[in-house]
Motif scaffolding. Structure first.
Motif, PDB file in Angstrom:
ATOM      1  N   GLU A 185       0.826  -1.212   0.000  1.00  0.00           N
ATOM      2  CA  GLU A 185       0.000   0.000   0.000  1.00  0.00           C
ATOM      3  C   GLU A 185       0.858   1.259   0.000  1.00  0.00           C
ATOM      4  OE1 GLU A 185      -3.171   0.196   2.772  1.00  0.00           O
ATOM      5  OE2 GLU A 185      -3.925  -1.816   2.339  1.00  0.00           O
ATOM      6  N   LEU A 186       1.978   1.227   0.706  1.00  0.00           N
ATOM      7  CA  LEU A 186       2.881   2.373   0.676  1.00  0.00           C
ATOM      8  C   LEU A 186       3.431   2.591  -0.729  1.00  0.00           C
ATOM      9  CD1 LEU A 186       4.941   2.002   3.993  1.00  0.00           C
ATOM     10  CD2 LEU A 186       3.311   3.811   3.429  1.00  0.00           C
ATOM     11  N   ARG A 187       3.824   1.509  -1.387  1.00  0.00           N
ATOM     12  CA  ARG A 187       4.320   1.635  -2.765  1.00  0.00           C
ATOM     13  C   ARG A 187       3.244   2.230  -3.672  1.00  0.00           C
ATOM     14  NH1 ARG A 187       6.755  -3.648  -1.931  1.00  0.00           N
ATOM     15  NH2 ARG A 187       9.033  -3.482  -1.898  1.00  0.00           N
ATOM     16  N   GLN A 188       2.025   1.783  -3.472  1.00  0.00           N
ATOM     17  CA  GLN A 188       0.947   2.252  -4.326  1.00  0.00           C
ATOM     18  C   GLN A 188       0.733   3.752  -4.199  1.00  0.00           C
ATOM     19  OE1 GLN A 188      -2.745   0.176  -3.833  1.00  0.00           O
ATOM     20  NE2 GLN A 188      -3.896   1.590  -5.098  1.00  0.00           N
ATOM     21  N   VAL A 189       0.701   4.269  -2.971  1.00  0.00           N
ATOM     22  CA  VAL A 189       0.427   5.699  -2.790  1.00  0.00           C
ATOM     23  C   VAL A 189       1.622   6.550  -3.226  1.00  0.00           C
ATOM     24  CG1 VAL A 189      -1.259   5.312  -0.971  1.00  0.00           C
ATOM     25  CG2 VAL A 189       1.121   5.655  -0.348  1.00  0.00           C
ATOM     26  N   PHE A 190       2.838   6.077  -2.967  1.00  0.00           N
ATOM     27  CA  PHE A 190       4.016   6.839  -3.386  1.00  0.00           C
ATOM     28  C   PHE A 190       4.125   6.860  -4.911  1.00  0.00           C
ATOM     29  CE2 PHE A 190       5.682   6.846   0.955  1.00  0.00           C
ATOM     30  CZ  PHE A 190       6.395   8.031   0.981  1.00  0.00           C
ATOM     31  N   GLU A 191       3.913   5.714  -5.554  1.00  0.00           N
ATOM     32  CA  GLU A 191       4.051   5.647  -7.007  1.00  0.00           C
ATOM     33  C   GLU A 191       2.903   6.349  -7.715  1.00  0.00           C
ATOM     34  OE1 GLU A 191       4.517   1.525  -7.881  1.00  0.00           O
ATOM     35  OE2 GLU A 191       6.544   1.424  -7.063  1.00  0.00           O
ATOM     36  N   ALA A 192       1.745   6.420  -7.064  1.00  0.00           N
ATOM     37  CA  ALA A 192       0.634   7.166  -7.656  1.00  0.00           C
ATOM     38  C   ALA A 192       0.930   8.660  -7.665  1.00  0.00           C
ATOM     39  CB  ALA A 192      -0.661   6.884  -6.892  1.00  0.00           C
ATOM     40  N   ALA A 193       1.558   9.137  -6.594  1.00  0.00           N
ATOM     41  CA  ALA A 193       1.879  10.562  -6.491  1.00  0.00           C
ATOM     42  C   ALA A 193       3.141  10.915  -7.268  1.00  0.00           C
ATOM     43  CB  ALA A 193       2.040  10.957  -5.025  1.00  0.00           C
ATOM     44  N   ILE A 194       4.132  10.026  -7.212  1.00  0.00           N
ATOM     45  CA  ILE A 194       5.428  10.272  -7.856  1.00  0.00           C
ATOM     46  C   ILE A 194       5.808   9.011  -8.636  1.00  0.00           C
ATOM     47  CG2 ILE A 194       7.823  11.009  -7.487  1.00  0.00           C
ATOM     48  CD1 ILE A 194       6.932  11.967  -4.697  1.00  0.00           C
ATOM     49  N   PRO A 195       5.344   8.874  -9.873  1.00  0.00           N
ATOM     50  CA  PRO A 195       5.600   7.653 -10.652  1.00  0.00           C
ATOM     51  C   PRO A 195       7.092   7.327 -10.728  1.00  0.00           C
ATOM     52  CG  PRO A 195       3.978   9.024 -11.755  1.00  0.00           C
ATOM     53  CD  PRO A 195       4.499   9.832 -10.602  1.00  0.00           C
ATOM     54  N   LEU A 196       7.383   6.017 -10.589  1.00  0.00           N
ATOM     55  CA  LEU A 196       8.749   5.505 -10.651  1.00  0.00           C
ATOM     56  C   LEU A 196       9.646   6.069  -9.554  1.00  0.00           C
ATOM     57  CD1 LEU A 196       9.393   5.439 -14.510  1.00  0.00           C
ATOM     58  CD2 LEU A 196       8.470   3.658 -13.039  1.00  0.00           C
ATOM     59  N   VAL A 197       9.060   6.408  -8.411  1.00  0.00           N
ATOM     60  CA  VAL A 197       9.859   6.856  -7.267  1.00  0.00           C
ATOM     61  C   VAL A 197      10.801   5.724  -6.856  1.00  0.00           C
ATOM     62  CG1 VAL A 197       8.115   6.099  -5.602  1.00  0.00           C
ATOM     63  CG2 VAL A 197       9.774   7.853  -4.954  1.00  0.00           C
ATOM     64  N   GLU A 198      12.004   6.073  -6.466  1.00  0.00           N
ATOM     65  CA  GLU A 198      12.997   5.068  -6.082  1.00  0.00           C
ATOM     66  C   GLU A 198      12.663   4.493  -4.714  1.00  0.00           C
ATOM     67  OE1 GLU A 198      17.864   4.782  -5.364  1.00  0.00           O
ATOM     68  OE2 GLU A 198      16.933   6.621  -6.153  1.00  0.00           O
ATOM     69  N   ASN A 199      12.621   3.164  -4.631  1.00  0.00           N
ATOM     70  CA  ASN A 199      12.353   2.520  -3.342  1.00  0.00           C
ATOM     71  C   ASN A 199      13.240   1.295  -3.167  1.00  0.00           C
ATOM     72  OD1 ASN A 199      10.619  -0.129  -3.869  1.00  0.00           O
ATOM     73  ND2 ASN A 199       9.889   1.442  -5.301  1.00  0.00           N
ATOM     74  N   GLU A 200      13.517   0.959  -1.921  1.00  0.00           N
ATOM     75  CA  GLU A 200      14.401  -0.150  -1.594  1.00  0.00           C
ATOM     76  C   GLU A 200      13.823  -0.921  -0.413  1.00  0.00           C
ATOM     77  OE1 GLU A 200      18.159   1.560  -0.623  1.00  0.00           O
ATOM     78  OE2 GLU A 200      18.195   2.864  -2.396  1.00  0.00           O
ATOM     79  N   VAL A 201      14.089  -2.223  -0.409  1.00  0.00           N
ATOM     80  CA  VAL A 201      13.715  -3.075   0.723  1.00  0.00           C
ATOM     81  C   VAL A 201      14.983  -3.772   1.198  1.00  0.00           C
ATOM     82  CG1 VAL A 201      12.306  -5.010   1.503  1.00  0.00           C
ATOM     83  CG2 VAL A 201      11.400  -3.439  -0.202  1.00  0.00           C
ATOM     84  N   ASN A 202      15.185  -3.847   2.517  1.00  0.00           N
ATOM     85  CA  ASN A 202      16.392  -4.499   3.018  1.00  0.00           C
ATOM     86  C   ASN A 202      16.302  -6.007   2.821  1.00  0.00           C
ATOM     87  OD1 ASN A 202      14.467  -5.083   4.975  1.00  0.00           O
ATOM     88  ND2 ASN A 202      15.921  -4.945   6.669  1.00  0.00           N
ATOM     89  N   GLU A 203      17.396  -6.700   3.063  1.00  0.00           N
ATOM     90  CA  GLU A 203      17.465  -8.137   2.795  1.00  0.00           C
ATOM     91  C   GLU A 203      16.442  -8.926   3.597  1.00  0.00           C
ATOM     92  OE1 GLU A 203      21.406  -9.492   3.416  1.00  0.00           O
ATOM     93  OE2 GLU A 203      22.277  -8.319   1.767  1.00  0.00           O
ATOM     94  N   GLU A 204      16.198  -8.492   4.829  1.00  0.00           N
ATOM     95  CA  GLU A 204      15.225  -9.208   5.665  1.00  0.00           C
ATOM     96  C   GLU A 204      13.791  -8.906   5.264  1.00  0.00           C
ATOM     97  OE1 GLU A 204      17.660  -7.315   6.812  1.00  0.00           O
ATOM     98  OE2 GLU A 204      19.072  -8.874   7.460  1.00  0.00           O
ATOM     99  N   GLY A 205      13.584  -7.857   4.486  1.00  0.00           N
ATOM    100  CA  GLY A 205      12.239  -7.493   4.036  1.00  0.00           C
ATOM    101  C   GLY A 205      11.430  -6.729   5.056  1.00  0.00           C
ATOM    102  N   ALA A 206      12.069  -6.300   6.152  1.00  0.00           N
ATOM    103  CA  ALA A 206      11.331  -5.627   7.223  1.00  0.00           C
ATOM    104  C   ALA A 206      11.358  -4.112   7.099  1.00  0.00           C
ATOM    105  CB  ALA A 206      11.891  -6.042   8.582  1.00  0.00           C
ATOM    106  N   GLN A 207      12.222  -3.573   6.229  1.00  0.00           N
ATOM    107  CA  GLN A 207      12.348  -2.125   6.095  1.00  0.00           C
ATOM    108  C   GLN A 207      12.118  -1.711   4.638  1.00  0.00           C
ATOM    109  OE1 GLN A 207      15.876  -0.401   7.967  1.00  0.00           O
ATOM    110  NE2 GLN A 207      16.189  -2.279   9.125  1.00  0.00           N
ATOM    111  N   LEU A 208      11.318  -0.681   4.470  1.00  0.00           N
ATOM    112  CA  LEU A 208      11.017  -0.149   3.141  1.00  0.00           C
ATOM    113  C   LEU A 208      11.421   1.320   3.112  1.00  0.00           C
ATOM    114  CD1 LEU A 208       9.725  -0.359   0.314  1.00  0.00           C
ATOM    115  CD2 LEU A 208       7.526   0.159   1.387  1.00  0.00           C
TER     116      LEU A 208
END
Length: 227
Positions: free
Chosen positions: A86-109
């Motif tokens: 859901e966070l990806r959806q709202v960020f990408e809707a407002a700012i298409p192709l915004v840069e995002n990263e997830v850590n190896e454990e998958g707990a941090q976005l």
């Protein structure tokens, strides 16, 4: 008459040769693209993100991308996978192709947003068209925090040197962070869920990092137990 027949036959043969060459080139290109397709490894998740961003941007509708998985918490609670989606959806809707990263454990976005996308030059308050973005982010964070203690870290990475302690109050980046924090507080996010900081890596961006509280090492001393 014989000369005209000879010319006509030559023209016909010439047209046939042109058609043969054209068809040969067509099949050669077709074979080439088939070969490229066979050796390529498409990134389906990235393709879905781009398609979702384009649909939201041009249609104005909130589309739930197919890569969003089901919540991993029963009932109406917001699981980690759904929280990130859901966070990806709202960020990408407002700012298409915004840069995002997830850590190896998958707990941090983490999202990296250029300052110019959020602020008008010299202004403390963020752009009016970002109000919906931060309202949605606050709503999602509050919902997730009710299930699992989850925090957001706001890091203002500026292209100039960090302000000195005696000039913090007048620094534009500090004022912007203060306004952003006040906005999140007004939208229901608890103080304990917000952390802020300044950086000088020269990227001139605001970094939003969302993480579960028990997934990071404390940077400060633990509070002494009350006697």
């Amino acid at each position: 008459m014989e000369e005209q027949l000879v010319e006509s036959n030559e023209t016909r043969h010439g047209n046939n040769n042109t058609a043969i060459v054209f068809v040969s080139l067509y099949f050669l290109l077709l074979a080439f693209f088939i070969y490229l397709t066979s050796i390529s490894v498409p990134k389906e998740d990235r393709i879905q993100k781009v398609i979702g961003s384009i649909e939201v941007t041009f249609s104005g509708e909130k589309v739930t991308p197919s890569y969003i998985s089901e919540p991993n918490v029963p009932g109406s609670d917001l699981g980690l996978a759904q929280f990130h989606a859901e966070l990806r959806q709202v960020f990408e809707a407002a700012i298409p192709l915004v840069e995002n990263e997830v850590n190896e454990e998958g707990a941090q976005l983490l999202f990296r947003v250029p300052v110019s996308q959020l602020y008008v030059r010299g202004e403390v308050a963020y752009r009016e068209n970002r109000e919906e973005l931060f309202s949605e982010v606050a709503r999602i964070l509050v919902k997730r925090a009710s299930v699992q203690p989850t925090d957001v870290e706001l890091l203002y990475d500026q292209s100039i040197n960090l302000p000195k302690s005696n000039s913090l109050e007048g620094d534009l980046s500090v004022k912007r962070l203060g306004h952003l924090v006040s906005s999140f507080l007004d939208k229901g996010v608890a103080k304990r869920n917000i952390f802020i900081g300044l950086g000088e890596q020269g990227r001139d961006e605001v970094i939003f990092r969302f993480y579960e509280r028990n997934a990071v090492t404390n940077l400060f001393f633990e509070e002494a137990p009350v006697q």
